[in-house]
Design an enzyme around this catalytic site. Structure first.
Site, short mmCIF file in Angstrom:
data_model
loop_
_atom_site.label_atom_id
_atom_site.label_comp_id
_atom_site.label_asym_id
_atom_site.label_seq_id
_atom_site.Cartn_x
_atom_site.Cartn_y
_atom_site.Cartn_z
N VAL A 1 17.09 8.61 -1.16
CA VAL A 1 17.75 7.53 -1.93
C VAL A 1 18.52 8.02 -3.29
CG1 VAL A 1 17.67 5.32 -2.95
CG2 VAL A 1 16.32 5.65 -0.87
N THR B 1 4.64 2.62 5.18
CA THR B 1 3.06 1.95 5.34
C THR B 1 2.29 3.01 6.56
OG1 THR B 1 1.84 0.03 6.30
CG2 THR B 1 4.01 0.02 7.15
N ASP C 1 0.28 1.64 8.46
CA ASP C 1 -0.06 0.87 9.42
C ASP C 1 0.80 0.81 10.85
OD1 ASP C 1 -2.17 -0.09 7.93
OD2 ASP C 1 -0.97 -2.07 6.98
N ASP D 1 5.64 -4.72 5.90
CA ASP D 1 6.12 -6.08 6.30
C ASP D 1 6.34 -7.34 5.11
OD1 ASP D 1 3.38 -6.02 6.28
OD2 ASP D 1 3.35 -7.25 8.18
N ARG E 1 0.77 -4.95 -5.49
CA ARG E 1 1.15 -6.26 -4.61
C ARG E 1 1.21 -7.22 -5.67
NH1 ARG E 1 -0.62 -4.42 0.38
NH2 ARG E 1 -2.36 -2.95 0.39
N ARG F 1 -4.80 -2.51 9.16
CA ARG F 1 -4.49 -4.01 9.03
C ARG F 1 -4.75 -4.81 10.47
NH1 ARG F 1 -3.03 -6.49 4.04
NH2 ARG F 1 -2.33 -4.62 3.23
N GLY G 1 0.95 -1.25 0.01
CA GLY G 1 -0.13 0.10 0.27
C GLY G 1 0.83 1.23 -0.02
N ASP H 1 3.19 -1.24 11.69
CA ASP H 1 2.91 -2.55 11.99
C ASP H 1 4.46 -3.31 11.99
OD1 ASP H 1 3.16 -2.70 9.47
OD2 ASP H 1 1.46 -3.97 9.20
N1 LIG Z 1 6.74 -14.19 1.70
C1 LIG Z 1 6.83 -13.19 0.81
N2 LIG Z 1 7.94 -13.68 -0.11
C2 LIG Z 1 8.30 -12.83 -1.10
N3 LIG Z 1 7.81 -11.77 -1.51
C3 LIG Z 1 6.67 -11.37 -0.60
C4 LIG Z 1 6.34 -12.08 0.41
N4 LIG Z 1 5.04 -11.34 1.28
C5 LIG Z 1 4.95 -10.29 0.27
N5 LIG Z 1 5.81 -10.31 -0.60
C6 LIG Z 1 5.69 -9.05 -1.76
O1 LIG Z 1 5.53 -7.89 -1.07
C7 LIG Z 1 4.46 -7.35 -1.68
C8 LIG Z 1 3.74 -6.25 -0.65
O2 LIG Z 1 3.30 -6.98 0.41
P1 LIG Z 1 2.09 -6.47 0.99
O3 LIG Z 1 0.84 -6.61 0.12
O4 LIG Z 1 1.74 -7.42 2.38
O5 LIG Z 1 2.27 -5.20 1.64
P2 LIG Z 1 3.36 -4.52 2.62
O6 LIG Z 1 4.61 -4.17 2.08
O7 LIG Z 1 3.19 -5.14 4.00
O8 LIG Z 1 2.68 -2.94 2.87
P3 LIG Z 1 1.28 -2.73 3.33
O9 LIG Z 1 0.86 -3.57 4.56
O10 LIG Z 1 1.40 -1.41 3.98
O11 LIG Z 1 0.30 -2.64 2.27
C9 LIG Z 1 3.53 -8.49 -2.00
O12 LIG Z 1 2.48 -8.11 -2.87
C10 LIG Z 1 4.53 -9.51 -2.80
O13 LIG Z 1 4.89 -8.96 -4.02
O1 LIG Z 2 -5.35 -0.71 -0.74
P1 LIG Z 2 -5.81 -2.18 -0.23
O2 LIG Z 2 -5.30 -3.30 -1.24
O3 LIG Z 2 -7.31 -2.42 -0.32
O4 LIG Z 2 -5.18 -2.52 1.11
C1 LIG Z 2 -5.79 -2.02 2.37
C2 LIG Z 2 -4.84 -2.35 3.29
O5 LIG Z 2 -3.78 -1.62 3.13
C3 LIG Z 2 -3.47 -0.76 4.01
O6 LIG Z 2 -3.94 0.76 3.72
C4 LIG Z 2 -1.94 -0.46 4.22
O7 LIG Z 2 -1.35 -1.73 4.43
C5 LIG Z 2 -4.20 -1.40 5.36
O8 LIG Z 2 -4.59 -0.26 6.33
C6 LIG Z 2 -5.34 -1.76 4.59
O9 LIG Z 2 -5.90 -2.98 5.23
MG LIG Z 3 1.84 -4.96 5.52
#
Ligand SMILES: Nc1ncnc2c1ncn2[C@@H]1O[C@H](COP(=O)(O)OP(=O)(O)OP(=O)(O)O)[C@@H](O)[C@H]1O
Ligand SMILES: O=P(O)(O)OC[C@H]1O[C@](O)(CO)[C@@H](O)[C@@H]1O
Ligand SMILES: [Mg+2]
Length: 319
Positions: free
Chosen positions: A24, A126, A128, A104, A73, A172, A12, A130
């Site tokens: 960066v 993020t 969140d 994460d 994602r 989340r 997200g 988290d």
């Molecule tokens: N176990 C994993 N191994 C490899 N890649 C991963 C794994 N888990 C997640 N990813 C990659 O990271 C991307 C982002 O993960 P996720 O959708 O959980 O969002 P996030 O980085 O936690 O951010 P947010 O929770 O803020 O949306 C996933 O769509 C995938 O491409």
């Molecule tokens: O934009 P999407 O895929 O609906 O995801 C929503 C999720 O992404 C976040 O905005 C960020 O991880 C969470 O707070 C929420 O649960």
């Molecule tokens: Mg996350």
């Protein structure tokens, strides 16, 4: 000495991601390192969708919400065969290491790529908040201010109509946005995953306050815990107070980053490049006690997340 790095935003989007990409890019260029912006998170890695970034490419990005690199994602990135394609594409372009800005999930992708020989540094982006290793993630403060603004506005109409409002907040599985915004807006009650939902307690607190003459209520509810509209119906039925549900939704992810997030993102982005140039990989940037530190990504994700129980309790106590 490292010569060429990539930078991507994943998961997200979060306000401040652009500020991190800018940091960066400029930190790297000043140390003679070329930078490639990778579009749309890990999807761009697999597709070879890169663009060389010059200093002017990150002009006027510091204050902009969203991510100009795009985010995505890509669950398939958990598959080693998909990651092999990404590694091959990176080799073809001579990109030796990557800064991964995300949550994460993105950290997992970064760690796994590092294990395949492409050093990655995770930067926590993020809303969140988290990620256990860091006290703050980039975007959390901006989202918090958006939630506070929304609840303040909701309070106006809720009190004018002597109603109860259930307001659903993102995060989340982390209750930080709900807890902090609850204290900042003086909500009457809050429901977070770290504590759980106790319907009887919520009803009895409303009833007690009502008996003392209170006429309007705001209940902050962390998302994914229950259906906010159903909860509103139940509260109305049980208390006789007209109740509405408001889901703040994706506006929480937007907007110009606060000064706090811009500064955090700038510091973390520059630090990530420093770590890559020192040969680190599979690490992530964290802030603890206002100091930047770096942790192994698996260890960072394994750390027990500290729930802000004092903030939660104070919010309840003062309501
Ligand atoms: N176990 C994993 N191994 C490899 N890649 C991963 C794994 N888990 C997640 N990813 C990659 O990271 C991307 C982002 O993960 P996720 O959708 O959980 O969002 P996030 O980085 O936690 O951010 P947010 O929770 O803020 O949306 C996933 O769509 C995938 O491409
Ligand atoms: O934009 P999407 O895929 O609906 O995801 C929503 C999720 O992404 C976040 O905005 C960020 O991880 C969470 O707070 C929420 O649960
Ligand atoms: Mg996350």
């Amino acid at each position: 000495m490292i010569k060429r790095i990539g930078v991507l935003t994943s998961g997200g989007d979060a306000p401040g991601m652009n500020a991190a990409v800018r940091a960066v890019t400029r930190q790297a260029l000043q140390h003679g390192i070329e930078v490639y912006g990778i579009k749309n998170g890990f999807a761009g890695l697999v597709e070879g969708n890169y663009k060389k970034l010059e200093s002017y490419d990150v002009s006027e990005k510091l204050n902009r919400g969203g991510t100009f690199l795009g985010s995505a994602r890509l669950p398939e990135f958990a598959d080693i065969e998909v990651r092999k394609i990404a590694v091959q594409k990176l080799k073809e372009h001579g990109i030796e290491a990557i800064v991964v800005i995300g949550g994460d999930g993105s950290y997992m992708g970064a760690k796994k790529l590092s294990e395949m020989g492409v050093n990655c540094i995770g930067v926590p982006g993020t809303i969140d908040n988290d990620i256990a290793s860091t006290e703050y993630t980039i975007g959390f403060d901006t989202a918090l201010n958006t939630v506070v603004d929304s609840i303040d506005k909701l309070r106006d109409t809720t009190s004018s109509h002597y109603r109860c409002s259930v307001v659903e907040i993102m995060g989340r599985h982390c209750g930080d946005l709900t807890t902090y915004s609850g204290l900042a807006t003086g909500v009457e009650d809050l429901i977070v995953p770290e504590i759980g939902l106790d319907l009887e307690l919520i009803i009895s607190r409303i009833e007690r306050a009502k008996a003392k003459g209170k006429r309007h209520f705001i209940i902050a509810l962390a998302e994914l815990m229950t259906d906010s509209h159903e909860l509103a119906k139940t509260i109305q039925k049980r208390t006789g107070i007209e109740t509405r549900a408001t889901i703040i939704g994706h506006v929480q992810r937007g907007g110009s980053p606060t000064a706090f997030d811009r500064i955090l993102a700038s510091r973390m982005g520059a630090y990530a490049v420093q770590l890559l140039s020192e040969g680190y990989g599979g690490r992530c940037v964290s802030i603890r006690g206002n100091e930047l530190v770096h942790d192994d990504i698996y260890e960072a994700l394994d750390m027990p997340r500290e729930f802000k129980e004092d903030v939660y309790n104070l919010c309840k106590k003062l309501s």
